[in-house]
Design an enzyme around this catalytic site. Structure first.
Site, PDB file in Angstrom:
ATOM      1  N   GLU A 103       9.863   2.123  10.671  1.00 45.80           N
ATOM      2  CA  GLU A 103      10.904   3.131  10.427  1.00 45.80           C
ATOM      3  C   GLU A 103      10.189   4.465  10.503  1.00 45.80           C
ATOM      4  OE1 GLU A 103      12.823   5.979   9.228  1.00 45.80           O
ATOM      5  OE2 GLU A 103      12.521   5.207   7.194  1.00 45.80           O
ATOM      6  N   CYS A 122      13.864  11.615   6.535  1.00 51.17           N
ATOM      7  CA  CYS A 122      13.806  11.274   7.956  1.00 51.17           C
ATOM      8  C   CYS A 122      15.169  11.352   8.623  1.00 51.17           C
ATOM      9  CB  CYS A 122      13.193   9.890   8.152  1.00 51.17           C
ATOM     10  SG  CYS A 122      14.041   8.574   7.247  1.00 51.17           S
ATOM     11  N   GLU A 159      10.009  16.882  14.619  1.00 48.67           N
ATOM     12  CA  GLU A 159      10.403  16.664  13.229  1.00 48.67           C
ATOM     13  C   GLU A 159       9.568  17.567  12.329  1.00 48.67           C
ATOM     14  OE1 GLU A 159      11.511  12.891  10.438  1.00 48.67           O
ATOM     15  OE2 GLU A 159       9.539  12.839  11.388  1.00 48.67           O
ATOM     16  N   LYS A 211       0.871  -1.174   0.000  1.00 53.53           N
ATOM     17  CA  LYS A 211       0.000   0.000   0.000  1.00 53.53           C
ATOM     18  C   LYS A 211       0.912   1.229   0.000  1.00 53.53           C
ATOM     19  CE  LYS A 211      -1.666   2.993   2.114  1.00 53.53           C
ATOM     20  NZ  LYS A 211      -1.607   4.505   1.879  1.00 53.53           N
TER      21      LYS A 211
END
Length: 482
Positions: free
Chosen positions: A256, A290, A389, A181
Site C-alpha cells: 500500500e 496517503c 506526493e 516492524k
C-alpha cells in the site's frame, strides 16, 4: 484536562525490550533509538533499534507458532481477537494521547480516527475469524482456503495503530502468525498494542514485535527466508526495494503505497460543500495521509469562486499544540518531513503557481516542525506539486473545461489510490468515478468505509486491505479433486 495533563496521560517511558514468543525479551544487539515529539522537538522516549539477530528470533517464534495457530478452530481464534479488542479498547485514551505526541495529530482526530477506526477494524476481523472460511465445490473439486504462513508486517508512521491493525488483525484472523516492524518514528503506539496482546494472552509466538530502522530491521524481515508474505505500507521506493528482497524466494508481497488523489468538482456540484470537505480531506493529519485529495479539479465556470472558498477554508486550519482544542493542524512528524514539504512549497512558487494562502512566510509556531496550510491555484497538471506526493498540508487547484478533460487530468498521475467526484447529478458523478483509474472514489462526500477493500492502481500498490478482500491476502487456495 489542560495540555500538560493530557500529555501526561500518555505515560510515555523508555521501552528497552522486544516482544518475542510471548515474552518481553532483552534485544541481542540493539542501541537505543530516540522518539521525538514533533510539536516540541523533545525526545520523549527511547526504544531498541534491533538488528537481524532479533528478527531471526522473532521469525523463528512465528514459524513455530504457525501450525498450532492455523489449526485452531475459527471460534477459538475469534475468542483471542475478542480478548485483544477488549484489552486494546481499555487503552484507547492512552493510545490517542500517545499518537498525538508521536505523530502530532490533534487530539480529537487522534481519538476519533487514529484510535476509533482501528478498533472498528479489529472488531470486524474478529467477526470474520469466527465465521471461518467455507469450502466451495466446483465440479469434482473441493476448493478450500488455508492460512498462508508467516507474515512480515512493516508499517508506516502516519497512522501507527490503524495500519498495524489492518495487517495484523487480518493476518491473525486468517490463521497466519506475524512479525511486526513498526515505523521508527512512531513505535510507542505499537508497544501499547503489544501490552494489550500480552494481557489478552495470545499464544506465544503468534504475534511478535521488533522495533528498529527500515534499512536494518525492515530489510532483514523482508528478506527472511522463513517469511511467506511481506505486507508493507509506505513509499514507492521502499516498496520496490522490499519487492526485490522478496523476489529471490518468490515470496508474496502486498504493498500500500502513495497517492496523489484528485477531487473533481463538476459545475453542478454543491460548490461550498465540495470545497470545504475537499480542503479538510487534503489537510487531514497535516496532509500526511496517503488518500488525501491533494489535487482539486474545478470546472472553469466556478473556478475563481472555488479558489476563494478554499482560501477561506484554509484560514480556519489553526496550527498549534495537538492538545490545544483550538488546533486543527498539528506539526509534521519530523524535521526531515517538514523540510521536504517546504521544498515542495518553494517549487510550486518557482514553477509559477498562484499562492492563495499559506506559503513559506505564513506564521507558524516557533517551536516544532510546522508548515502552514498552503493552497496553490493555477497549477499546471504536469507541475511537480501536481505530480509528486508531498505528504503535507499543500493543496493544488487545477481548472478543467469538461468532464473528459477532468478525467484526463485526474488520471494524469503515476498513482491511483483514491479520489472524489461532486455533482448534483449522481449518475454523472458515477460515470466520472467509473472512468477514474483509482482504487477508491467518494461521490458527494461518501463516507470512508473501513469494511470495503482498500488499495490502489498503478504505483499506489499491489493487493488490498480491510474487510473480506484484506483477509484474502493472507490465505492460500487449494483444490482437492474427488
Amino acid at each position: 484536562m489542560d495540555q500538560t495533563e493530557a500529555r501526561a496521560a500518555a505515560k510515555l517511558a523508555d521501552r528497552d525490550r522486544l516482544y518475542i514468543d510471548g515474552e518481553w525479551l532483552t534485544p541481542l544487539d540493539a542501541l537505543p533509538m530516540p522518539v521525538q515529539d514533533p510539536a516540541t522537538e523533545d525526545v520523549v522516549a527511547h526504544v531498541p533499534a534491533a538488528g537481524s539477530a532479533d528478527v531471526d528470533r522473532a521469525v523463528a517464534a512465528a514459524r513455530a507458532a504457525f501450525g498450532p495457530w492455523a489449526a485452531l478452530s475459527p471460534g477459538a481464534r475469534a475468542d483471542h481477537l475478542d480478548r485483544l479488542l477488549v484489552a486494546l479498547s481499555a487503552r484507547a485514551e492512552q493510545i490517542a494521547a500517545t499518537i498525538a505526541i508521536e505523530v502530532g495529530t490533534p487530539i480529537k482526530v487522534a481519538q476519533r480516527v487514529q484510535t476509533g477506526l482501528p478498533l472498528l477494524v479489529l472488531r470486524d476481523y474478529a467477526a470474520r475469524a469466527r465465521a471461518g472460511f467455507e469450502p466451495e465445490t466446483i465440479g469434482n473439486s473441493l476448493v478450500v482456503r488455508e492460512p498462508a504462513g508467516v507474515v512480515g508486517a512493516i508499517t508506516p508512521w502516519n497512522y501507527p495503530l490503524h495500519q498495524v491493525v489492518a495487517k495484523v488483525g487480518a493476518a491473525l484472523a486468517a490463521g497466519c502468525t506475524v512479525v511486526l516492524k513498526p515505523a521508527e518514528l512512531t513505535p510507542l503506539t505499537a508497544y501499547l498494542l503489544f501490552d494489550a496482546v500480552h494481557e489478552a494472552g495470545l499464544p506465544h509466538g503468534v504475534v511478535n514485535l521488533v522495533t528498529g530502522s527500515g534499512p536494518v530491521a525492515g530489510s532483514a524481515l523482508a528478506a527472511h527466508s522463513d517469511v511467506d508474505i511481506v505486507s508493507f505500507t509506505g513509499s514507492g521506493a521502499t516498496g520496490a526495494a522490499i519487492s526485490r528482497l522478496a523476489a529471490d524466494r518468490i515470496a508474496r508481497v502486498t504493498l500500500e503505497l502513495g497517492g496523489k488523489s484528485a477531487n473533481v468538482i463538476l459545475p453542478d456540484a454543491d460548490l461550498a460543500k465540495a470545497v470545504k470537505v475537499g480542503v479538510g480531506n487534503a489537510f487531514l493529519n497535516a496532509g500526511q495521509t496517503c488518500t488525501a485529495w491533494t489535487r482539486m479539479l474545478v470546472h472553469r465556470s466556478v473556478y475563481e469562486d472555488a479558489v476563494e472558498l478554499a482560501a477561506t477554508a484554509s484560514a480556519g486550519y489553526v496550527t498549534g499544540d495537538p492538545f490545544d482544542p483550538a488546533t486543527r493542524l498539528g506539526p509534521l512528524v519530523s524535521e526531515r518531513q517538514r523540510d521536504r514539504v517546504r521544498t515542495y512549497v518553494d517549487k510550486g512558487l518557482a514553477d509559477g503557481a498562484r499562492l492563495v494562502s499559506g506559503g513559506p512566510d505564513a506564521p507558524v509556531p516557533a517551536r516544532g516542525w510546522f508548515v502552514a496550510p498552503t493552497v496553490f491555484a493555477d497549477v499546471d497538471p504536469d507541475d511537480t506539486i501536481a505530480q509528486e506526493e508531498i505528504f503535507g498540508p499543500v493543496l493544488s487547484i487545477i481548472p478543467f473545461s469538461d468532464d473528459d478533460q477532468a478525467v484526463e487530468i485526474a488520471n494524469n498521475s503515476r498513482y491511483g489510490l483514491a479520489g472524489a467526484v461532486w455533482s448534483g447529478d449522481e449518475d454523472r458523478a458515477l460515470a466520472v468515478a467509473r472512468r477514474m483509474r483509482t482504487g477508491a472514489v467518494d461521490i458527494n462526500g461518501g463516507a470512508f468505509n473501513p469494511l470495503a477493500p482498500f488499495g490502489g492502481y498503478k504505483q499506489s500498490g499491489v493487493g488490498r486491505e480491510l474487510g473480506e478482500h484484506g483477509l484474502s491476502e493472507f490465505l492460500e487456495t487449494k483444490s482437492i479433486q474427488r
